[in-house]
Motif scaffolding. Structure first.
Motif, PDB file in Angstrom:
ATOM      1  N   GLN A  68      37.384  46.802  47.185  1.00  0.00           N
ATOM      2  CA  GLN A  68      36.258  47.004  45.996  1.00  0.00           C
ATOM      3  C   GLN A  68      36.328  48.360  45.604  1.00  0.00           C
ATOM      4  O   GLN A  68      35.997  49.223  46.398  1.00  0.00           O
ATOM      5  N   PHE A  69      36.720  48.717  43.987  1.00  0.00           N
ATOM      6  CA  PHE A  69      36.661  50.073  43.786  1.00  0.00           C
ATOM      7  C   PHE A  69      35.482  50.558  43.053  1.00  0.00           C
ATOM      8  O   PHE A  69      34.618  49.376  42.503  1.00  0.00           O
ATOM      9  N   ALA A  70      35.003  51.481  43.321  1.00  0.00           N
ATOM     10  CA  ALA A  70      33.729  52.130  42.624  1.00  0.00           C
ATOM     11  C   ALA A  70      33.961  52.276  41.051  1.00  0.00           C
ATOM     12  O   ALA A  70      32.750  52.133  40.596  1.00  0.00           O
ATOM     13  N   ASP A  71      35.058  52.818  40.654  1.00  0.00           N
ATOM     14  CA  ASP A  71      35.351  52.900  39.425  1.00  0.00           C
ATOM     15  C   ASP A  71      35.873  51.757  38.660  1.00  0.00           C
ATOM     16  O   ASP A  71      36.819  51.080  39.049  1.00  0.00           O
ATOM     17  N   LYS A  72      35.286  51.382  37.621  1.00  0.00           N
ATOM     18  CA  LYS A  72      35.539  50.237  36.828  1.00  0.00           C
ATOM     19  C   LYS A  72      36.924  50.570  36.245  1.00  0.00           C
ATOM     20  O   LYS A  72      37.748  49.436  35.958  1.00  0.00           O
ATOM     21  N   GLU A  73      37.478  51.570  35.862  1.00  0.00           N
ATOM     22  CA  GLU A  73      38.775  51.795  35.412  1.00  0.00           C
ATOM     23  C   GLU A  73      39.862  51.714  36.451  1.00  0.00           C
ATOM     24  O   GLU A  73      40.819  50.974  36.446  1.00  0.00           O
ATOM     25  N   ASP A  74      39.430  52.098  37.848  1.00  0.00           N
ATOM     26  CA  ASP A  74      40.262  51.681  38.998  1.00  0.00           C
ATOM     27  C   ASP A  74      40.454  49.906  39.179  1.00  0.00           C
ATOM     28  O   ASP A  74      41.555  49.511  39.446  1.00  0.00           O
ATOM     29  N   GLU A  75      39.405  49.393  38.955  1.00  0.00           N
ATOM     30  CA  GLU A  75      39.163  47.940  39.019  1.00  0.00           C
ATOM     31  C   GLU A  75      40.053  47.352  38.017  1.00  0.00           C
ATOM     32  O   GLU A  75      40.902  46.455  38.351  1.00  0.00           O
ATOM     33  N   LYS A  76      39.995  47.608  36.736  1.00  0.00           N
ATOM     34  CA  LYS A  76      41.060  47.066  35.668  1.00  0.00           C
ATOM     35  C   LYS A  76      42.520  47.466  36.274  1.00  0.00           C
ATOM     36  O   LYS A  76      43.345  46.620  35.928  1.00  0.00           O
ATOM     37  N   LEU A  77      42.418  48.734  36.897  1.00  0.00           N
ATOM     38  CA  LEU A  77      44.166  48.926  36.953  1.00  0.00           C
ATOM     39  C   LEU A  77      44.628  48.163  38.229  1.00  0.00           C
ATOM     40  O   LEU A  77      45.777  47.863  38.268  1.00  0.00           O
ATOM     41  N   PHE A  78      43.831  47.885  39.280  1.00  0.00           N
ATOM     42  CA  PHE A  78      44.258  47.415  40.671  1.00  0.00           C
ATOM     43  C   PHE A  78      43.912  45.907  41.017  1.00  0.00           C
ATOM     44  O   PHE A  78      44.220  45.475  41.844  1.00  0.00           O
ATOM     45  N   VAL A  79      43.105  45.319  40.268  1.00  0.00           N
ATOM     46  CA  VAL A  79      42.736  44.006  40.443  1.00  0.00           C
ATOM     47  C   VAL A  79      43.190  43.149  39.679  1.00  0.00           C
ATOM     48  O   VAL A  79      42.839  43.082  38.276  1.00  0.00           O
ATOM     49  N   PRO A  80      44.230  42.109  40.234  1.00  0.00           N
ATOM     50  CA  PRO A  80      45.019  41.515  39.164  1.00  0.00           C
ATOM     51  C   PRO A  80      44.233  40.246  38.866  1.00  0.00           C
ATOM     52  O   PRO A  80      43.359  39.625  39.860  1.00  0.00           O
ATOM     53  N   ASP A  81      44.651  39.604  37.769  1.00  0.00           N
ATOM     54  CA  ASP A  81      44.088  38.100  37.616  1.00  0.00           C
ATOM     55  C   ASP A  81      44.748  37.352  38.243  1.00  0.00           C
ATOM     56  O   ASP A  81      45.994  37.325  38.444  1.00  0.00           O
ATOM     57  N   MET A  82      44.199  36.306  39.388  1.00  0.00           N
ATOM     58  CA  MET A  82      44.736  35.674  40.035  1.00  0.00           C
ATOM     59  C   MET A  82      45.435  34.323  39.166  1.00  0.00           C
ATOM     60  O   MET A  82      44.495  33.703  38.468  1.00  0.00           O
ATOM     61  N   PRO A  83      46.661  33.891  39.166  1.00  0.00           N
ATOM     62  CA  PRO A  83      46.991  32.650  38.333  1.00  0.00           C
ATOM     63  C   PRO A  83      46.398  31.426  39.139  1.00  0.00           C
ATOM     64  O   PRO A  83      46.124  31.339  40.357  1.00  0.00           O
ATOM     65  N   PRO A  84      46.076  30.470  38.056  1.00  0.00           N
ATOM     66  CA  PRO A  84      45.493  29.251  38.682  1.00  0.00           C
ATOM     67  C   PRO A  84      46.682  28.523  39.182  1.00  0.00           C
ATOM     68  O   PRO A  84      47.169  27.488  38.573  1.00  0.00           O
ATOM     69  N   THR A  85      47.333  28.554  40.427  1.00  0.00           N
ATOM     70  CA  THR A  85      48.145  27.917  40.897  1.00  0.00           C
ATOM     71  C   THR A  85      48.190  27.722  42.456  1.00  0.00           C
ATOM     72  O   THR A  85      47.772  28.725  43.135  1.00  0.00           O
ATOM     73  N   PRO A  86      48.466  26.592  42.998  1.00  0.00           N
ATOM     74  CA  PRO A  86      48.315  26.405  44.266  1.00  0.00           C
ATOM     75  C   PRO A  86      49.640  26.950  45.058  1.00  0.00           C
ATOM     76  O   PRO A  86      49.554  27.072  46.117  1.00  0.00           O
ATOM     77  N   PHE A  87      50.556  27.661  44.223  1.00  0.00           N
ATOM     78  CA  PHE A  87      51.953  28.046  45.211  1.00  0.00           C
ATOM     79  C   PHE A  87      51.910  29.461  45.396  1.00  0.00           C
ATOM     80  O   PHE A  87      52.656  30.229  45.923  1.00  0.00           O
ATOM     81  N   VAL A  88      50.695  30.087  45.137  1.00  0.00           N
ATOM     82  CA  VAL A  88      50.166  31.489  45.587  1.00  0.00           C
ATOM     83  C   VAL A  88      49.009  31.328  46.286  1.00  0.00           C
ATOM     84  O   VAL A  88      47.945  31.450  45.826  1.00  0.00           O
ATOM     85  N   HIS A  89      49.092  31.682  47.383  1.00  0.00           N
ATOM     86  CA  HIS A  89      48.083  31.191  48.592  1.00  0.00           C
ATOM     87  C   HIS A  89      48.081  32.049  49.738  1.00  0.00           C
ATOM     88  O   HIS A  89      49.395  32.354  50.065  1.00  0.00           O
ATOM     89  N   LEU A  90      47.236  32.059  50.619  1.00  0.00           N
ATOM     90  CA  LEU A  90      46.915  32.468  52.047  1.00  0.00           C
ATOM     91  C   LEU A  90      47.030  31.431  52.855  1.00  0.00           C
ATOM     92  O   LEU A  90      45.965  30.416  52.876  1.00  0.00           O
ATOM     93  N   ALA A  91      48.004  31.337  53.652  1.00  0.00           N
ATOM     94  CA  ALA A  91      47.793  30.133  54.752  1.00  0.00           C
ATOM     95  C   ALA A  91      47.275  30.402  56.148  1.00  0.00           C
ATOM     96  O   ALA A  91      48.083  31.417  56.555  1.00  0.00           O
ATOM     97  N   LEU A  92      46.355  29.974  56.764  1.00  0.00           N
ATOM     98  CA  LEU A  92      46.061  30.266  58.085  1.00  0.00           C
ATOM     99  C   LEU A  92      46.078  29.196  59.037  1.00  0.00           C
ATOM    100  O   LEU A  92      45.737  27.972  58.664  1.00  0.00           O
TER     101      LEU A  92
END
Length: 179
Positions: A68-92
């Motif tokens: 988590q970035f302290a600067d909102k500008e860094d957040e805008k630059l580095f936090v992507p919008d996650m696509p609403p798709t089940p095909f991009v996921h983390l599997a454990l």
């Protein structure tokens, strides 16, 4: 092929806009312990970036990590919008008992598993985290490992076949269930 494969996943890295919501989900809901919090400033990509980096432990010694970035500008630059798709996921990978516990924990916290999928060679339970990322808990069918060597030996040929236009299923587990 490399002489020696990596020994395990050290960590994955994702970004979040809300570390507390992320912490609550992974630690309180799923039960993955918060094992480290690094608060840092580094000169990255042309300027100082201040961030918090939290790690949630998994059974093999690896971790899921979030920034988590302290600067909102860094957040805008580095936090992507996650696509609403089940095909991009983390599997454990989990065993049957742990998968059942995850399903129970998810339900007890007023959440619902997005869906459950019987692949044949494994059963998967999916849930979406506060960042929009799908997390999958996969329990392998005990019979699946018996064919690992054969699948590895045929992997390149199967890929070539599929890329060449032959999209015939090779999932013998599903074929056996349908018979």
């Amino acid at each position: 092929m490399t002489a020696k494969l990596p020994s395990r996943l050290h960590h994955t890295a994702y970004v979040t806009k809300d570390m507390e919501a992320t912490r609550h989900f992974y630690e309180d809901v799923l039960g993955l312990p918060l094992i480290a919090t690094w608060c840092e400033t580094d000169f990255l990509f042309g300027k100082d970036r201040t961030y918090c980096h939290c790690f949630f432990g998994i059974g093999d010694g690896g971790a899921l990590a979030f920034f988590q970035f302290a600067d909102k500008e860094d957040e805008k630059l580095f936090v992507p919008d996650m696509p609403p798709t089940p095909f991009v996921h983390l599997a454990l990978k989990v065993d049957e008992e742990t998968q059942a516990e995850m399903e129970k924990r998810i339900k007890e916290h007023g959440l619902e598993a997005t869906y459950t999928l019987e692949h044949g060679y494994c059963r998967s339970v999916y849930v979406v985290d506060p960042n929009g990322m799908t997390v999958e808990f996969t329990c392998d069918d005990p019979r699946a490992s018996a064919g690992d060597a054969e699948r590895q030996a045929k992997a390149h040929d199967e890929l070539k076949r599929w890329l060449g236009g032959d999209h015939t299923s090779n999932n013998d587990f599903r074929h056996a269930e349908a018979a």
